[in-house]
Scaffold this active site. Structure first.
Site, short mmCIF file in Angstrom:
data_model
loop_
_atom_site.label_atom_id
_atom_site.label_comp_id
_atom_site.label_asym_id
_atom_site.label_seq_id
_atom_site.Cartn_x
_atom_site.Cartn_y
_atom_site.Cartn_z
N GLY A 176 0.47 -1.24 0.30
CA GLY A 176 -0.16 0.19 -0.32
C GLY A 176 0.67 1.29 0.02
CG ASN A 177 -0.66 4.94 -1.40
OD1 ASN A 177 -1.08 5.33 -0.83
ND2 ASN A 177 -0.42 3.91 -2.28
NE ARG A 178 4.67 7.47 3.77
CZ ARG A 178 4.73 9.10 3.87
NH1 ARG A 178 4.51 9.61 4.60
NH2 ARG A 178 5.83 9.13 2.84
#
Length: 396
Positions: A203-205
């Site tokens: 995933g990412n932020r």
């Protein structure tokens, strides 16, 4: 020039309403104020009376203007009512038709446009009862400007903070100009998740703040908005002109955007989309073993959504974001051409205080046959308002 009634309830942000009064006055509006008893614990009625040159309505039994029914007179006078900060208490009263003080009674009698600006602790804002009451107010015709994320009075950060005064003013004035009336806008927001096994993912932020701010601004500008959201850390919008579709992976997003794009006038790809996904997904949780200190994960490219829709667009406007950590302008310019986009909004997410999870952003706009235009640092709500105005100019 408009007659603006500002209804003030009891929250720590009450002191900011002094500046809001000034903002409306600066733009030529006539302002009057009504206050709850709790609001007077933070700012006195005398302060607002001195600023507006009108008596501040604080009681249904005031002896001032005894020849008039004060709350009805104010309601009839009003062209625009702004309730800020709006506490959970007054939201609950208005949603359930309770009129037991000067503010709620006046608002119950007000037929003019009403904009409510909630402000409270993040746990209160996420309470199911508050959500139900907000939904009811929207059904009853109120416009709701959602609170923002930031430091709260309790000393920690969360969603519930009242937006800044200039954002409130922009929200109110933008909503009076339906610059995207009858347009259909498709917006993606948040991050995608690419599954590794039933427990883990890549995933990412991304928080989703930028895409959600754009959705709210587009809806306020009169558009019919479809918001496609992945993983977000903020509350979803509750605007009646926003339809929400949930996705998880890049492939989910690709299918949804492809299906919706044919009925869309404007596409804004603000989501943080994974470029790669695992080649295979384990059906069971991957376990560590004593004789293996490494785990190799083979990745493959995900579909290039922006490039795909850019190649098929007709009279549609395609807007993309470029979140970079180096070579900002060069990479964004390549993206503009390669994806056949009309506008690329580029930002350096390695810069402290902007980009992922922040309330602020600083971007550079890239268009074909034009020099890049760098915008100053601003809140994501301010940036969304700026971008929607620019996009409306282009599509119209």
């Amino acid at each position: 020039m408009a007659n603006v009634a500002i209804h003030v309830t009891g929250g720590i942000a009450t002191y900011k309403i002094v500046s809001l009064v000034r903002e409306f006055q600066k733009h030529g509006d006539v302002v009057r104020v009504a206050m709850t008893d709790a609001a007077e614990k933070f700012v006195t009625a005398t302060t607002f009376s001195a600023l507006t040159k009108y008596p501040t309505l604080t009681s249904l039994w005031s002896e001032e203007n005894a020849d008039k029914i004060a709350h009805i007179e104010l309601a009839d006078w009003t062209d625009l009512a702004v309730i800020a900060p709006a506490t959970a208490n007054v939201i609950g009263k208005l949603a359930n038709g309770i009129a037991d003080d000067a503010v709620t009674t006046t608002l119950t009698a007000t037929a003019a446009r009403k904009v409510i600006v909630p402000a409270m602790n993040n746990h209160m804002w996420s309470n199911p009862a508050v959500k139900r009451n907000i939904t009811q107010l929207i059904r009853d015709g109120y416009e709701v400007m959602p609170p923002v994320s930031g430091r709260l009075a309790e000393g920690y950060s969360g969603t519930g903070r009242m937006p800044e005064v200039n954002d409130i003013f922009a929200f109110v004035t933008q909503a009076t100009k339906p610059i995207l009336k009858d347009k259909k806008v498709l917006i993606s927001a948040g991050g995608t998740r690419e599954q590794i096994d039933p427990v883990r993912f890549i995933g990412n932020r991304s928080s989703g703040k930028m895409g959600i701010a754009l959705a709210n601004e587009a809806a306020n500008a009169g558009a019919e908005v479809t918001l496609v959201v992945g993983q977000i850390t903020v509350l979803l919008p509750t605007h009646p002109q926003i339809k929400i579709i949930h996705i998880e992976s890049t492939n989910d997003l690709f299918k949804t955007i492809s299906n919706e794009f044919t009925q869309t006038d404007i596409l804004i790809m603000a989501a943080a989309v994974a470029d790669f996904e695992p080649e295979t997904v384990a059906t069971q949780k991957i376990k560590k073993s004593a004789d293996n200190d490494e785990f190799l994960l083979k990745l493959k490219k995900t579909p290039d959504i922006l490039k795909t829709v850019g190649a098929t667009k007709k009279d549609q406007l395609v807007v993309g974001f470029a979140a970079e950590t180096q070579g900002l302008l060069a990479n964004a310019q390549k993206k503009l051409i390669k994806k056949n986009a009309d506008l690329i909004i580029a930002n350096n997410v390695a810069t402290p205080g902007i980009g992922f999870a922040s309330d602020d952003n600083q971007v550079t706009l890239l268009e074909r046959d034009q020099d890049p235009k760098q915008l100053p640092k601003m809140t994501k709500n301010e940036l969304a308002a700026h971008l929607i105005k620019l996009i409306a100019t282009k599509i119209n």
